[in-house]
Write an enzyme that holds these catalytic residues in place. Structure first.
Site, PDB file in Angstrom:
ATOM      1  N   SER A  29       0.861  -1.182   0.000  1.00  0.00           N
ATOM      2  CA  SER A  29       0.000   0.000   0.000  1.00  0.00           C
ATOM      3  C   SER A  29       0.900   1.235   0.000  1.00  0.00           C
ATOM      4  O   SER A  29       1.701   1.404  -0.922  1.00  0.00           O
ATOM      5  CB  SER A  29      -0.930  -0.077   1.211  1.00  0.00           C
ATOM      6  OG  SER A  29      -1.737   1.046   1.312  1.00  0.00           O
ATOM      7  N   HIS A  73      -2.561  -0.964  -3.354  1.00  0.00           N
ATOM      8  CA  HIS A  73      -3.700  -0.069  -3.095  1.00  0.00           C
ATOM      9  C   HIS A  73      -3.479   1.218  -3.870  1.00  0.00           C
ATOM     10  O   HIS A  73      -2.397   1.796  -3.838  1.00  0.00           O
ATOM     11  CB  HIS A  73      -3.798   0.266  -1.605  1.00  0.00           C
ATOM     12  CG  HIS A  73      -4.220  -0.895  -0.770  1.00  0.00           C
ATOM     13  ND1 HIS A  73      -4.146  -0.878   0.588  1.00  0.00           N
ATOM     14  CD2 HIS A  73      -4.721  -2.108  -1.106  1.00  0.00           C
ATOM     15  CE1 HIS A  73      -4.593  -2.034   1.072  1.00  0.00           C
ATOM     16  NE2 HIS A  73      -4.940  -2.796   0.057  1.00  0.00           N
ATOM     17  N   ASP A 125      -4.569  -4.848   5.689  1.00  0.00           N
ATOM     18  CA  ASP A 125      -4.920  -5.717   4.562  1.00  0.00           C
ATOM     19  C   ASP A 125      -3.726  -6.633   4.269  1.00  0.00           C
ATOM     20  O   ASP A 125      -2.582  -6.219   4.366  1.00  0.00           O
ATOM     21  CB  ASP A 125      -5.257  -4.850   3.333  1.00  0.00           C
ATOM     22  CG  ASP A 125      -5.849  -5.673   2.193  1.00  0.00           C
ATOM     23  OD1 ASP A 125      -6.322  -6.799   2.441  1.00  0.00           O
ATOM     24  OD2 ASP A 125      -5.834  -5.173   1.050  1.00  0.00           O
TER      25      ASP A 125
END
Lengths: 188, 282
Positions: free
Chosen positions: A11, A38, A131
């Site tokens: 991310s 992401h 995540d």
């Protein structure tokens, strides 16, 4: 070889980190690589062009129902989840966000672990949320390999930190050693 | 030893999922057997987890005995994530490149297959209205899920999403103000009723039902991504048979005909926005 694919999730700070890992891999890297970064839902594909420029392997945005091939990295399109289907084809979905993210790292890792079992290598890089930690646990549960960037060397340490807590991971490495470890594991 | 045990129990789960889908088909006539396995398995296991069941096997007896549990699963299997003017660039392209061709027809028949809660149907209705094509159009909006279809008929939009929709509308090349097309009431907004005039909502299942009239445009965006390859090809064939020569097939921007046997029967009209045109017969 027992290994069938590598999945990578990241991310915050992910573009530079992915750049370093992919740059280290030779053109003849013998596995497909599936990547969730992401990214804004309105992103224009810059990251794909950027990573393709600096990598010896091919980097492309994943197409729906595409068969994954060795020596190619597939990046999840913005605003879609990317899954690996039973026939080793990519399946995209616009299903609800998971852990506030679409694409979600957990969705990719869990579906790929389900199909490839002990043949999967999962990598978690820098990121500012949790995540990917369920995905890493799913990979370990099925006997795959888990590599996590050393949080101390990550631009954002939360994501690697959660991943390390979620399962007994195999390697915690600085960014520059991750590419070398992948090569060592698959024996190029 | 533990590894072996896991191996066996996981394989059983896949078998149980196949049996569950078989049971649903035999009992209720809805066929999910050709869906993408990754998708359907994720949905089933999530429901299993939510209910605290220990195996998919338990879901089979439950679905056979309890119609409302089947309704729950059906809701799980259909994805109802949608937006007004989703992928604004698609609508922009449709407006500038497809609309001039549609103008040449005396009337228009448009089919939104898998319309979900209707946001994309109403988006098309707005576009056609602004291009003065709405009055000569007939729009068919179909879905296999009757509950979702009811929502679509009502045309209720979420207040929270209005800002995003307005932005999408502007990016799509809208000629007016998005607020002209809904009436805001307390915590929801309802689609301007005149937009419903030419839309017929109908129950239609792409997997088990047949051809749906002769259309000038078929829109089926982000529906077939949930299908396995064989089912995807079959449904693409259904669209081919439902289009007039030169008719347009619009898919989601990440979908394509590339992996189907029908690729050669269509001309790629917009690579970026996945607009295909049925070839004229030689």
């Amino acid at each position: 070889m027992v290994y069938k694919a590598v999945v990578i999730g990241t991310s915050t700070g992910g573009m530079a980190a992915l750049g370093e890992v992919l740059h280290a891999l030779p053109r003849n890297f013998p596995l497909p690589i599936l990547i969730v970064q992401h990214i804004s839902s309105r992103s224009d594909g810059f990251i794909v062009r950027y990573l393709n420029e600096l990598s010896a392997i091919r980097v492309k945005e994943a197409d729906e129902k595409e068969q994954i091939e060795a020596g190619c990295a597939y990046i999840s399109p913005p605003n879609y989840h990317m899954m690996l289907d039973q026939d080793s084809c990519i399946a995209l979905s616009v299903d609800s966000k998971v852990s506030y993210a679409r694409p979600s790292i957990d969705v990719l890792f869990e579906t790929a672990a389900d199909v490839l079992r002990e043949g999967l290598i999962g990598v978690i890089l820098t990121g500012a949320n949790s995540d990917g930690s369920k995905g890493i646990a799913a990979i370990k549960k099925r006997g795959g390999i888990a590599i996590v960037q050393d949080p101390a060397t990550a631009e954002a340490e939360a994501m690697p930190g959660y991943a390390i807590k979620a399962a007994q991971v195999d390697y915690v490495l600085s960014l520059k050693n991750i590419g070398a470890k992948l090569i060592e594991i698959v024996g190029v | 030893m533990k590894q072996d045990f896991n191996e066996i129990s996981l394989q059983n789960e896949d078998i149980e999922i196949m049996l569950l889908l078989e049971a649903i088909f035999i009992k209720y006539g809805y066929d999910f057997r050709g869906y993408s396995q990754a998708h359907i398995k994720r949905r089933i296991l999530r429901r299993k987890e939510l209910l605290g069941l220990s195996s998919v096997l338990e879901m089979i007896s439950r679905v056979l005995d309890d119609r409302s549990f089947f309704d729950t699963l059906m809701m799980d299997f259909s994805i109802n994530v949608t937006e007004m003017f989703r992928d604004p660039g698609f609508y922009k392209q449709f407006r500038s490149e497809v609309v001039p061709i549609l103008r040449t027809y005396p009337y228009l028949r448009i089919w939104h297959a898998g319309c979900s809660s209707g946001e994309e149907v109403y988006s098309m209705a707005i576009l056609l209205k602004e291009e003065n094509l709405y009055e000569k159009a007939q729009i068919y909006a179909t879905d296999f899920n009757e509950d979702v279809l009811e929502n679509a008929k009502e045309g209720i939009l979420s207040i929270d999403a209005l800002k995003e929709y307005t932005y999408n509308y502007q990016l799509s090349g809208g000629l007016s103000s998005f607020s002209d097309y809904y009436i805001a009431k307390y915590d929801s907004a309802i689609i301007e009723p005149s937009l419903k005039k030419k839309i017929i909502f109908a129950d239609h299942n792409l997997v088990t039902d047949g051809v749906f009239g002769e259309m000038h445009v078929v829109l089926c965006r982000n529906v077939m991504i949930y299908f396995g390859k064989a089912l995807q090809s079959k449904v693409t064939g259904l669209f081919y048979d439902s289009l007039c020569n030169g008719g347009f097939l619009c898919l989601g921007t990440k979908e394509s005909l590339k992996f189907t046997e029908y690729e050669k029967y269509f001309e790629c009209f917009s690579e970026e926005y996945k607009i295909y045109r049925k070839k004229f017969k030689a």
